[in-house]
Design a protein around this motif. Structure first.
Motif, mmCIF file in Angstrom:
data_model
loop_
_atom_site.group_PDB
_atom_site.id
_atom_site.type_symbol
_atom_site.label_atom_id
_atom_site.label_comp_id
_atom_site.label_asym_id
_atom_site.label_seq_id
_atom_site.Cartn_x
_atom_site.Cartn_y
_atom_site.Cartn_z
ATOM 1 N N GLU A 214 8.026 -9.188 -4.227
ATOM 2 C CA GLU A 214 7.961 -10.354 -5.039
ATOM 3 C C GLU A 214 7.221 -9.888 -6.354
ATOM 4 O OE1 GLU A 214 6.016 -13.493 -2.998
ATOM 5 O OE2 GLU A 214 7.769 -13.833 -1.689
ATOM 6 N N CYS A 215 6.501 -8.896 -6.227
ATOM 7 C CA CYS A 215 5.521 -8.213 -7.306
ATOM 8 C C CYS A 215 6.131 -7.538 -8.448
ATOM 9 C CB CYS A 215 4.386 -7.577 -6.803
ATOM 10 S SG CYS A 215 3.395 -6.920 -8.248
ATOM 11 N N PRO A 216 6.384 -8.050 -9.622
ATOM 12 C CA PRO A 216 7.133 -7.355 -10.606
ATOM 13 C C PRO A 216 6.287 -5.856 -11.086
ATOM 14 C CG PRO A 216 5.801 -9.417 -11.625
ATOM 15 C CD PRO A 216 5.746 -9.337 -10.036
ATOM 16 N N ASP A 217 4.987 -5.919 -10.657
ATOM 17 C CA ASP A 217 4.302 -4.628 -10.950
ATOM 18 C C ASP A 217 4.559 -3.329 -9.820
ATOM 19 O OD1 ASP A 217 3.484 -5.605 -13.322
ATOM 20 O OD2 ASP A 217 1.784 -6.570 -12.249
ATOM 21 N N LYS A 218 5.140 -3.883 -8.511
ATOM 22 C CA LYS A 218 5.417 -3.049 -7.805
ATOM 23 C C LYS A 218 6.697 -2.361 -7.930
ATOM 24 C CE LYS A 218 4.544 -1.087 -3.399
ATOM 25 N NZ LYS A 218 3.913 -0.088 -3.136
ATOM 26 N N VAL A 219 6.873 -1.170 -7.897
ATOM 27 C CA VAL A 219 8.211 -0.579 -8.286
ATOM 28 C C VAL A 219 8.822 0.485 -7.339
ATOM 29 C CG1 VAL A 219 8.078 -0.969 -11.031
ATOM 30 C CG2 VAL A 219 7.213 1.198 -10.132
ATOM 31 N N ILE A 220 7.727 1.048 -6.702
ATOM 32 C CA ILE A 220 8.174 2.003 -5.696
ATOM 33 C C ILE A 220 7.696 1.331 -4.173
ATOM 34 C CG2 ILE A 220 7.663 4.300 -4.663
ATOM 35 C CD1 ILE A 220 9.311 4.497 -7.135
ATOM 36 N N ILE A 221 8.544 1.529 -3.300
ATOM 37 C CA ILE A 221 8.259 1.126 -1.802
ATOM 38 C C ILE A 221 8.528 2.579 -1.036
ATOM 39 C CG2 ILE A 221 10.804 0.833 -0.976
ATOM 40 C CD1 ILE A 221 7.657 -1.600 -0.317
ATOM 41 N N PHE A 222 7.428 2.953 -0.309
ATOM 42 C CA PHE A 222 6.933 4.106 0.471
ATOM 43 C C PHE A 222 7.083 3.927 1.930
ATOM 44 C CE2 PHE A 222 4.319 7.077 2.592
ATOM 45 C CZ PHE A 222 5.136 8.343 2.515
ATOM 46 N N ASP A 223 7.968 4.326 2.753
ATOM 47 C CA ASP A 223 7.877 4.127 4.219
ATOM 48 C C ASP A 223 7.190 5.064 4.936
ATOM 49 O OD1 ASP A 223 8.766 3.890 6.927
ATOM 50 O OD2 ASP A 223 10.815 3.217 6.401
ATOM 51 N N LYS A 224 6.277 4.980 5.395
ATOM 52 C CA LYS A 224 5.381 6.129 6.040
ATOM 53 C C LYS A 224 5.899 6.698 7.394
ATOM 54 C CE LYS A 224 1.038 4.030 4.240
ATOM 55 N NZ LYS A 224 -0.306 3.428 4.444
ATOM 56 N N LYS A 225 6.482 5.714 8.134
ATOM 57 C CA LYS A 225 7.329 6.268 9.325
ATOM 58 C C LYS A 225 8.447 7.195 9.044
ATOM 59 C CE LYS A 225 10.305 4.291 12.410
ATOM 60 N NZ LYS A 225 11.168 3.380 12.566
ATOM 61 N N ASP A 226 9.192 6.897 8.151
ATOM 62 C CA ASP A 226 10.169 7.784 7.697
ATOM 63 C C ASP A 226 10.153 8.910 6.639
ATOM 64 O OD1 ASP A 226 11.820 6.721 9.961
ATOM 65 O OD2 ASP A 226 12.727 5.169 8.427
ATOM 66 N N ASN A 227 8.888 8.598 6.148
ATOM 67 C CA ASN A 227 8.391 9.337 4.879
ATOM 68 C C ASN A 227 9.597 9.301 3.890
ATOM 69 O OD1 ASN A 227 6.279 10.859 3.589
ATOM 70 N ND2 ASN A 227 7.653 12.958 3.707
ATOM 71 N N GLU A 228 9.997 8.103 3.371
ATOM 72 C CA GLU A 228 10.832 7.985 1.987
ATOM 73 C C GLU A 228 10.653 6.832 1.339
ATOM 74 O OE1 GLU A 228 15.041 8.144 5.447
ATOM 75 O OE2 GLU A 228 14.176 6.468 4.517
ATOM 76 N N TYR A 229 10.950 7.318 0.075
ATOM 77 C CA TYR A 229 10.876 6.367 -1.183
ATOM 78 C C TYR A 229 11.870 5.573 -1.616
ATOM 79 C CZ TYR A 229 6.567 9.753 -1.494
ATOM 80 O OH TYR A 229 5.369 10.451 -1.143
ATOM 81 N N LEU B 231 13.242 2.631 -4.975
ATOM 82 C CA LEU B 231 13.100 1.989 -5.935
ATOM 83 C C LEU B 231 13.118 0.540 -5.558
ATOM 84 C CD1 LEU B 231 14.711 3.732 -8.909
ATOM 85 C CD2 LEU B 231 12.211 3.518 -8.438
ATOM 86 N N ILE B 232 12.325 -0.356 -5.750
ATOM 87 C CA ILE B 232 12.413 -1.967 -5.366
ATOM 88 C C ILE B 232 13.385 -2.341 -6.346
ATOM 89 C CG2 ILE B 232 11.300 -4.261 -5.483
ATOM 90 C CD1 ILE B 232 8.820 -2.646 -4.186
ATOM 91 N N ILE B 233 14.341 -3.297 -5.938
ATOM 92 C CA ILE B 233 15.347 -4.170 -6.685
ATOM 93 C C ILE B 233 14.820 -5.492 -6.840
ATOM 94 C CG2 ILE B 233 17.737 -4.996 -6.917
ATOM 95 C CD1 ILE B 233 18.431 -2.483 -5.082
ATOM 96 N N HIS B 234 14.246 -5.844 -7.858
ATOM 97 C CA HIS B 234 13.612 -7.288 -8.133
ATOM 98 C C HIS B 234 14.789 -8.111 -8.549
ATOM 99 C CE1 HIS B 234 9.586 -6.037 -7.692
ATOM 100 N NE2 HIS B 234 10.018 -4.702 -8.388
ATOM 101 N N ASP B 235 15.380 -8.634 -7.335
ATOM 102 C CA ASP B 235 16.540 -9.637 -7.540
ATOM 103 C C ASP B 235 16.353 -10.945 -6.517
ATOM 104 O OD1 ASP B 235 17.176 -8.760 -5.112
ATOM 105 O OD2 ASP B 235 19.312 -8.482 -5.414
ATOM 106 N N GLY B 236 15.074 -11.093 -6.275
ATOM 107 C CA GLY B 236 14.601 -12.272 -5.282
ATOM 108 C C GLY B 236 15.011 -11.769 -3.774
ATOM 109 N N GLY B 237 15.285 -10.523 -3.502
ATOM 110 C CA GLY B 237 15.596 -9.999 -2.075
ATOM 111 C C GLY B 237 14.615 -9.185 -1.389
#
Length: 64
Positions: free
Chosen positions: A25-40, A42-48
């Protein structure tokens, strides 16, 4: 905190918004990092809650 490829990636992967609890929901958060799988992603800001996996750092170009 995980070791990321560069300062920019570390900043964006660890960014915590003071207003939005949900990172999708945050327009300033552009990268999501999955610590478990060590994967990065890009967040798609479309409401989902979707993201696109990235294999290279958008700032320094290193393979992730």
């Amino acid at each position: 905190m995980n070791k990321h490829c560069c300062e920019d990636m570390a900043y964006h992967a660890n960014f915590k918004c003071k207003i939005h609890e949900n990172p999708y929901e945050c327009p300033d958060k552009v990268i999501i990092f999955d610590k478990k799988d060590n994967e990065y992603g890009l967040i798609i800001h479309d409401g989902g809650s979707s993201s696109i996996e990235i294999l290279f750092c958008p700032w320094c170009g290193v393979k992730l």
